[in-house]
Design a protein around this motif. Structure first.
Motif, short mmCIF file in Angstrom:
data_model
loop_
_atom_site.label_atom_id
_atom_site.label_comp_id
_atom_site.label_asym_id
_atom_site.label_seq_id
_atom_site.Cartn_x
_atom_site.Cartn_y
_atom_site.Cartn_z
N ASP A 1 6.91 0.90 0.72
CA ASP A 1 5.57 0.88 1.31
C ASP A 1 5.31 -0.50 1.91
N VAL A 2 5.95 -0.77 3.04
CA VAL A 2 5.84 -2.07 3.70
C VAL A 2 4.39 -2.30 4.13
N SER A 3 3.91 -3.53 3.94
CA SER A 3 2.49 -3.82 4.13
C SER A 3 2.30 -5.16 4.84
N ALA A 4 1.35 -5.20 5.76
CA ALA A 4 0.92 -6.45 6.38
C ALA A 4 -0.32 -6.93 5.64
N ARG A 5 -0.15 -7.92 4.77
CA ARG A 5 -1.23 -8.31 3.86
C ARG A 5 -2.43 -8.90 4.61
N ASN A 6 -2.19 -9.62 5.70
CA ASN A 6 -3.33 -10.20 6.41
C ASN A 6 -4.21 -9.12 7.02
N PRO B 1 -7.40 -0.23 -12.70
CA PRO B 1 -8.15 0.95 -12.28
C PRO B 1 -8.44 1.90 -13.45
N LYS B 2 -9.66 2.41 -13.49
CA LYS B 2 -10.02 3.44 -14.46
C LYS B 2 -9.74 4.83 -13.90
N PHE B 3 -9.65 4.91 -12.58
CA PHE B 3 -9.33 6.16 -11.90
C PHE B 3 -8.30 5.84 -10.82
N PRO B 4 -7.50 6.82 -10.41
CA PRO B 4 -6.49 6.56 -9.38
C PRO B 4 -7.13 6.08 -8.07
N ILE B 5 -6.46 5.13 -7.42
CA ILE B 5 -6.89 4.64 -6.11
C ILE B 5 -6.00 5.32 -5.07
N TYR B 6 -6.57 6.24 -4.32
CA TYR B 6 -5.81 6.99 -3.32
C TYR B 6 -6.08 6.44 -1.93
N PHE B 7 -5.05 6.43 -1.11
CA PHE B 7 -5.21 6.15 0.32
C PHE B 7 -4.06 6.84 1.03
N SER B 8 -4.03 6.78 2.36
CA SER B 8 -2.95 7.46 3.08
C SER B 8 -2.19 6.49 3.97
N LYS B 9 -1.01 6.90 4.36
CA LYS B 9 -0.11 6.07 5.17
C LYS B 9 0.52 6.96 6.24
N SER C 1 4.44 16.49 7.73
CA SER C 1 3.38 17.28 8.36
C SER C 1 2.03 16.58 8.27
N ARG C 2 1.83 15.82 7.20
CA ARG C 2 0.56 15.12 7.01
C ARG C 2 0.87 13.68 6.58
N ASN C 3 -0.16 12.82 6.61
CA ASN C 3 0.03 11.46 6.12
C ASN C 3 0.55 11.46 4.69
N LEU C 4 1.33 10.43 4.35
CA LEU C 4 1.72 10.25 2.97
C LEU C 4 0.48 9.93 2.14
N ILE C 5 0.41 10.48 0.93
CA ILE C 5 -0.66 10.17 0.00
C ILE C 5 -0.14 9.06 -0.91
N CYS C 6 -0.91 7.97 -1.02
CA CYS C 6 -0.44 6.78 -1.72
C CYS C 6 -1.33 6.46 -2.91
N LEU C 7 -0.73 5.78 -3.89
CA LEU C 7 -1.45 5.29 -5.06
C LEU C 7 -1.47 3.77 -5.02
N GLY C 8 -2.65 3.19 -5.13
CA GLY C 8 -2.77 1.75 -5.20
C GLY C 8 -2.92 1.28 -6.63
N LYS C 9 -2.36 0.11 -6.92
CA LYS C 9 -2.50 -0.53 -8.24
C LYS C 9 -2.21 0.44 -9.38
N ASN C 10 -1.05 1.08 -9.37
CA ASN C 10 -0.74 2.10 -10.37
C ASN C 10 0.24 1.61 -11.43
N TYR C 11 0.56 0.33 -11.44
CA TYR C 11 1.27 -0.32 -12.55
C TYR C 11 0.38 -1.47 -13.02
N ILE C 12 0.18 -1.62 -14.31
CA ILE C 12 -0.73 -2.65 -14.82
C ILE C 12 -0.31 -4.04 -14.36
N ASP C 13 1.00 -4.33 -14.42
CA ASP C 13 1.45 -5.68 -14.05
C ASP C 13 1.18 -5.97 -12.57
N HIS C 14 1.32 -4.95 -11.72
CA HIS C 14 1.03 -5.15 -10.30
C HIS C 14 -0.47 -5.30 -10.07
#
Length: 298
Positions: A176-181, A112-120, A84-97
């Motif tokens: 979460d497939v991504s086009a890095r460029n 990150p000191k706080f969650p990095i949210y974005f949508s997909k 119904s809505r965009n997926l809510i995503c977390l960026g950089k949520n594992y230390i090693d990543h």
């Protein structure tokens, strides 16, 4: 219970995987036994189900003999192909990543000191064994990210951490497939993550009763049989109770919302030289207790 959206004889429908995981029982057959009208989609099912209905389904599966459809005769689709809505995503949520992708835009700090949210955008999400388009006119830097996805089961705002599980319906896998460029070019993550077919999802939507809470699940991603990512959700920087409680502060989470919780190290961008996806690559995303989501690159 393991819920599925699947195609059989070119007709898309919903069903539940049998305990031996050999057949899919169509939802319409189960609801006929319950003298109820079957939902047309899993999204509709999530929106209309409650604990009583879930228990009624479990009971009818125990006492009734359903023939079902052999799993090898169906085509698994994304469980919720049109959220119904965009997926809510977390960026950089594992230390090693977070350490391996230093330099990408989106955060000022390495950890990150706080969650990095974005949508997909997923419209639609693709399913198990579907093809990931290469979009070669736009990118030659396609990357993979295995992620645990949480499906919200009821509306909520200002949810207390200790009450988070009550608001969860279940879990699935998202790549979460991504086009890095494109991420670098546009200096944000939305554009590079929203190309068509960049949201494989599945193979099943697993009800929360199958997975102990708090969630500690192994997750892996392999490319052509080579394991690239290998971690456990216990390594999340911000865990599921924190994420859901934090997101709901002053904002409604709605039934059917999908939250993908981040990816561990081992993405193509993290290697030197880079290991981006190529035409013909087979990507297998595995999460314990959910299954394996497999896709091939065009």
């Amino acid at each position: 219970m393991y819920f599925a959206t699947f195609a059989y004889n070119n007709i898309e429908q919903t069903g539940i995987l049998s305990k031996d995981q050999e057949v899919i029982i169509p939802m319409k057959e189960i609801f006929n036994k319950l003298n109820k009208e079957a939902p047309q989609t899993l999204k509709e099912f999530v929106e209309t189900s409650d604990d009583h209905l879930i228990q009624s389904i479990k009971d009818i599966l125990e006492i009734s003999d359903f023939e079902g459809i052999p799993v090898d005769q169906i085509k698994l689709c994304a469980p919720i192909p049109y959220p119904s809505r965009n997926l809510i995503c977390l960026g950089k949520n594992y230390i090693d990543h977070a350490k391996e992708v230093v330099g990408l835009p989106g955060a000022n700090d390495e950890i990150p000191k706080f969650p990095i949210y974005f949508s997909k955008i997923a419209h639609p999400a693709i399913g198990h064994q579907d093809m990931i388009k290469n979009h070669k006119a736009l990118t030659d830097m396609i990357d993979y990210e295995v992620e645990l996805a949480v499906v919200i089961g009821r509306d909520g705002i200002n949810i207390k951490i200790e009450e988070v599980e009550e608001y969860i319906f279940g879990y699935t896998i998202v790549n979460d497939v991504s086009a890095r460029n494109l991420q670098r070019k546009h200096e944000q993550w939305f554009r590079g993550k929203c190309l068509e077919t960049f949201c494989p999802m599945g193979p099943y939507l697993v009800h929360k009763s199958e997975i102990p809470f708090p969630v500690t699940l192994d997750l892996k991603c392999s490319i052509n049989g080579e394991i690239r990512q290998n971690s456990n959700t216990e390594n999340l920087i911000f865990d599921i109770p924190y994420i859901i409680s934090d997101l709901s502060k002053g904002m409604y989470l709605r039934t059917g919302d999908i939250i993908i919780t981040g990816t561990p190290s081992g993405v193509g961008l993290g290697f030197k030289p880079f290991k981006f996806l190529k035409s013909g690559d087979v990507v297998e995303c595995y999460i314990e207790k959910i299954g394996t989501l497999t896709n091939t690159v065009e």
